[in-house]
Design a protein around this motif. Structure first.
Motif, PDB file in Angstrom:
ATOM      1  N   VAL A 240       0.863  -1.186   0.000  1.00  0.00           N
ATOM      2  CA  VAL A 240       0.000   0.000   0.000  1.00  0.00           C
ATOM      3  C   VAL A 240       0.901   1.237   0.000  1.00  0.00           C
ATOM      4  CG1 VAL A 240      -1.714   1.333   1.295  1.00  0.00           C
ATOM      5  CG2 VAL A 240      -1.884  -1.165   1.215  1.00  0.00           C
ATOM      6  N   ASP A 241       0.676   2.095  -0.998  1.00  0.00           N
ATOM      7  CA  ASP A 241       1.525   3.265  -1.209  1.00  0.00           C
ATOM      8  C   ASP A 241       1.562   4.176   0.009  1.00  0.00           C
ATOM      9  OD1 ASP A 241       2.956   3.334  -3.466  1.00  0.00           O
ATOM     10  OD2 ASP A 241       1.766   4.902  -4.466  1.00  0.00           O
ATOM     11  N   GLY A 242       2.733   4.607   0.384  1.00  0.00           N
ATOM     12  CA  GLY A 242       2.871   5.619   1.424  1.00  0.00           C
ATOM     13  C   GLY A 242       2.721   5.089   2.838  1.00  0.00           C
ATOM     14  N   LEU A 243       2.640   3.756   2.981  1.00  0.00           N
ATOM     15  CA  LEU A 243       2.444   3.161   4.301  1.00  0.00           C
ATOM     16  C   LEU A 243       3.691   2.376   4.682  1.00  0.00           C
ATOM     17  CD1 LEU A 243      -0.229   3.269   5.938  1.00  0.00           C
ATOM     18  CD2 LEU A 243      -0.606   0.900   5.251  1.00  0.00           C
ATOM     19  N   HIS A 244       4.233   2.660   5.868  1.00  0.00           N
ATOM     20  CA  HIS A 244       5.391   1.892   6.332  1.00  0.00           C
ATOM     21  C   HIS A 244       4.927   0.887   7.376  1.00  0.00           C
ATOM     22  CE1 HIS A 244       8.821   0.910   8.898  1.00  0.00           C
ATOM     23  NE2 HIS A 244       9.525   1.009   7.795  1.00  0.00           N
ATOM     24  N   LEU A 245       5.154  -0.405   7.105  1.00  0.00           N
ATOM     25  CA  LEU A 245       4.741  -1.462   8.042  1.00  0.00           C
ATOM     26  C   LEU A 245       5.909  -1.807   8.957  1.00  0.00           C
ATOM     27  CD1 LEU A 245       2.814  -3.751   5.521  1.00  0.00           C
ATOM     28  CD2 LEU A 245       1.882  -2.007   7.062  1.00  0.00           C
ATOM     29  N   PRO A 246       5.614  -2.278  10.185  1.00  0.00           N
ATOM     30  CA  PRO A 246       6.701  -2.550  11.137  1.00  0.00           C
ATOM     31  C   PRO A 246       7.569  -3.726  10.679  1.00  0.00           C
ATOM     32  CG  PRO A 246       4.596  -3.307  12.030  1.00  0.00           C
ATOM     33  CD  PRO A 246       4.286  -2.564  10.772  1.00  0.00           C
ATOM     34  N   ALA A 247       8.868  -3.510  10.650  1.00  0.00           N
ATOM     35  CA  ALA A 247       9.814  -4.567  10.268  1.00  0.00           C
ATOM     36  C   ALA A 247      10.332  -5.244  11.528  1.00  0.00           C
ATOM     37  CB  ALA A 247      10.963  -3.965   9.483  1.00  0.00           C
ATOM     38  N   THR A 248      10.872  -6.450  11.369  1.00  0.00           N
ATOM     39  CA  THR A 248      11.467  -7.165  12.487  1.00  0.00           C
ATOM     40  C   THR A 248      12.986  -7.094  12.368  1.00  0.00           C
ATOM     41  OG1 THR A 248       9.584  -8.653  12.706  1.00  0.00           O
ATOM     42  CG2 THR A 248      11.646  -9.411  13.638  1.00  0.00           C
ATOM     43  N   ARG A 249      13.640  -6.679  13.440  1.00  0.00           N
ATOM     44  CA  ARG A 249      15.102  -6.569  13.420  1.00  0.00           C
ATOM     45  C   ARG A 249      15.716  -7.952  13.162  1.00  0.00           C
ATOM     46  NH1 ARG A 249      18.066  -2.698  15.691  1.00  0.00           N
ATOM     47  NH2 ARG A 249      16.355  -1.936  16.961  1.00  0.00           N
ATOM     48  N   PRO A 250      16.688  -8.057  12.251  1.00  0.00           N
ATOM     49  CA  PRO A 250      17.298  -9.362  11.995  1.00  0.00           C
ATOM     50  C   PRO A 250      17.826  -9.997  13.287  1.00  0.00           C
ATOM     51  CG  PRO A 250      18.044  -7.747  10.369  1.00  0.00           C
ATOM     52  CD  PRO A 250      17.212  -7.002  11.367  1.00  0.00           C
TER      53      PRO A 250
ATOM     54  N   PHE B 189       1.305  -2.962  17.079  1.00  0.00           N
ATOM     55  CA  PHE B 189       1.576  -3.021  15.639  1.00  0.00           C
ATOM     56  C   PHE B 189       1.534  -1.578  15.139  1.00  0.00           C
ATOM     57  CE2 PHE B 189       0.853  -3.619  11.149  1.00  0.00           C
ATOM     58  CZ  PHE B 189       1.535  -4.783  10.842  1.00  0.00           C
ATOM     59  N   VAL B 190       2.722  -1.014  14.932  1.00  0.00           N
ATOM     60  CA  VAL B 190       2.825   0.425  14.672  1.00  0.00           C
ATOM     61  C   VAL B 190       3.214   0.690  13.226  1.00  0.00           C
ATOM     62  CG1 VAL B 190       3.954   2.580  15.375  1.00  0.00           C
ATOM     63  CG2 VAL B 190       3.455   0.811  17.082  1.00  0.00           C
ATOM     64  N   ILE B 191       2.317   1.335  12.503  1.00  0.00           N
ATOM     65  CA  ILE B 191       2.605   1.717  11.115  1.00  0.00           C
ATOM     66  C   ILE B 191       3.020   3.188  11.098  1.00  0.00           C
ATOM     67  CG2 ILE B 191       0.991   0.015  10.196  1.00  0.00           C
ATOM     68  CD1 ILE B 191      -0.963   2.359   9.639  1.00  0.00           C
ATOM     69  N   ARG B 192       3.552   3.621   9.951  1.00  0.00           N
ATOM     70  CA  ARG B 192       3.880   5.042   9.806  1.00  0.00           C
ATOM     71  C   ARG B 192       3.336   5.554   8.470  1.00  0.00           C
ATOM     72  NH1 ARG B 192       9.339   3.854  10.672  1.00  0.00           N
ATOM     73  NH2 ARG B 192       9.777   4.794   8.651  1.00  0.00           N
ATOM     74  N   THR B 193       2.778   6.773   8.525  1.00  0.00           N
ATOM     75  CA  THR B 193       2.323   7.433   7.313  1.00  0.00           C
ATOM     76  C   THR B 193       2.357   8.946   7.534  1.00  0.00           C
ATOM     77  OG1 THR B 193       0.347   7.985   6.018  1.00  0.00           O
ATOM     78  CG2 THR B 193      -0.030   6.921   8.122  1.00  0.00           C
ATOM     79  N   PRO B 194       2.720   9.699   6.495  1.00  0.00           N
ATOM     80  CA  PRO B 194       2.715  11.157   6.648  1.00  0.00           C
ATOM     81  C   PRO B 194       1.302  11.713   6.863  1.00  0.00           C
ATOM     82  CG  PRO B 194       3.503  10.504   4.434  1.00  0.00           C
ATOM     83  CD  PRO B 194       3.257   9.250   5.209  1.00  0.00           C
ATOM     84  N   HIS B 195       0.265  10.895   6.531  1.00  0.00           N
ATOM     85  CA  HIS B 195      -1.123  11.359   6.699  1.00  0.00           C
ATOM     86  C   HIS B 195      -1.744  10.769   7.958  1.00  0.00           C
ATOM     87  CE1 HIS B 195      -0.667  12.782   2.614  1.00  0.00           C
ATOM     88  NE2 HIS B 195      -0.310  11.564   2.255  1.00  0.00           N
ATOM     89  N   ARG B 196      -0.942  10.632   9.009  1.00  0.00           N
ATOM     90  CA  ARG B 196      -1.363   9.923  10.208  1.00  0.00           C
ATOM     91  C   ARG B 196      -2.676  10.432  10.796  1.00  0.00           C
ATOM     92  NH1 ARG B 196       1.104  10.158  15.252  1.00  0.00           N
ATOM     93  NH2 ARG B 196       0.679  12.398  15.148  1.00  0.00           N
TER      94      ARG B 196
END
Ligand SMILES: *Cc1c(COP(=O)(O)O)cnc(C)c1O
Length: 370
Positions: free
Chosen positions: A266-276, A285-292
């Motif tokens: 989904v464009d413009g949406l950052h999903l939480p990644a898991t640290r290697p 479950f924390v996402i990031r978007t400039p249109h929060r």
């Protein structure tokens, strides 16, 4: 469809007979403070958490404070911690009389190990990383920085019960780990509760003494302490719930997987990644978007409750204005605080609910792109 942010009732319903029996047993004995129910939980949680000792305390905030005091941290000292956390992490530093020193976050919203090194001076005594959202911080690097500089490492594990880094549980990389059992945490009591874990015999005994008025035996006060104990009702609830925790963690991971599948690309949406190297227990479950803010309002209208963890980075709060931090001192934390959004996350979320949350987000993002 209504999707609450958490649903403690759903969990209680699923284990009601066990909880009711555990509480009734305590009522029948009227042993409300200390005794076998508390030590039974301490033994079970120490084993779960991979440490030699567990000391039950009144809440997760006191757990941090007690460890800092037991380490002798006080006026004139500095303790380094992370810009994005719940205020317990830093207010306990101030409570000892020491000065909190904030450093910026990495891309996972955890303390940046490189930024720690830049803030170490001769007054620095300890570092408190937070395994925020249920994901381990870069704990091996942080432990190395602490070891190289003779600093205590105290892990705030309030959101990360059972999370591991390279197969090792959080809370066991430094001198002590602190946990919260606030009702909404991954392992939640029915009121306030917390714990310290450590494999250091001397520290375990100092924490226990400090939290019990400075006495290990009644009336033998070796120091002045505080009254911060895990009460028996909470201990009994926690003992009943602990065996369910691995199953609940798996359920949280399934929820996260579904969000990832449905929201991938989904464009413009950052999903939480898991640290290697790490395992995520998805407290949040924390996402990031400039249109929060607009997305949050859209979801509210669709019946979906979301929250922000946290809306203002600690050093930028009024409580810390006296320290004089600006956004330029913690640039990533200052930027992320306007973009992060916590989606509903709890083991009992149904497929339909997850679908509704994801579809509502996609409808919103689609509207923005067109
Ligand atoms: C919940 C929490 C605490 C404090 O726990 P309480 O039991 O509410 O005192 C500390 N640190 C973090 C990161 C937390 O999320």
């Amino acid at each position: 469809m209504e999707v609450p942010f958490v649903d403690l009732k759903a969990q209680y319903r699923s284990i009601k007979p066990e909880i009711d029996r555990a509480i009734k047993d305590i009522l029948d004995t009227t042993r409300f403070v200390g005794g076998p129910p508390v030590s039974a939980f301490e033994t079970a949680f120490a084993e779960f958490a991979g440490a030699k000792h567990c000391i039950g305390v009144a809440n997760g905030t006191d757990a941090i404070y007690a460890v800092l005091r037991a380490l002798g941290i006080g006026p004139g000292d500095e303790v380094i911690t992370v810009a994005n956390s719940w205020i317990s992490t830093s207010e306990t530093i101030s409570q000892t009389g020491a000065k909190p020193v904030f450093v910026d976050i990495d891309e996972f919203c955890h303390i940046d190990p490189l930024a720690i090194e830049r803030r170490i001076n001769r007054r620095t005594r300890a570092v408190i990383p937070v395994h925020l959202y249920g994901l381990p911080a870069a704990i091996e690097e942080i432990a190395k920085v602490c070891a190289n500089n003779g600093l205590h490492l105290v892990e705030d594990c309030a959101q990360a019960h059972g999370a591991e880094f390279n197969g090792r549980p959080v809370g066991t990389f430094g001198i002590a780990g602190t946990f919260s059992f606030y009702p909404g945490k991954n392992l939640g009591a029915y009121g306030d509760a917390g714990a310290v874990i450590t494999s250091d015999d001397a520290l375990a005994s100092r924490v226990r003494m400090f939290c019990n008025h400075g006495a290990l035996q009644k009336h033998k006060h070796e120091i002045e302490g505080i009254n911060s104990r895990l009460d028996s009702l909470q201990a009994a609830v926690l003992t009943a719930k602990l065996p369910h925790l691995p199953g609940w963690t798996n359920a949280r991971r399934r929820v996260a997987e579904s969000y990832h599948e449905q929201l991938a690309g989904v464009d413009g949406l950052h999903l939480p990644a898991t640290r290697p190297g790490s395992t995520h227990v998805y407290h949040l479950f924390v996402i990031r978007t400039p249109h929060r803010d607009a997305l949050m309002a859209h979801l509210r209208n669709a019946g979906v409750a979301t929250q922000i963890h946290y809306p203002t980075a600690l050093p930028l709060l009024p409580a810390y204005s006296y320290l004089g931090y600006g956004a330029e001192d913690v640039p990533r934390a200052a930027r992320y605080q306007g973009e992060i959004l916590s989606l509903p996350m709890y083991p009992e979320l149904t497929d339909d609910m997850i679908r509704h949350v994801s579809d509502s987000i996609k409808a919103f993002q689609g509207g923005i792109d067109s």
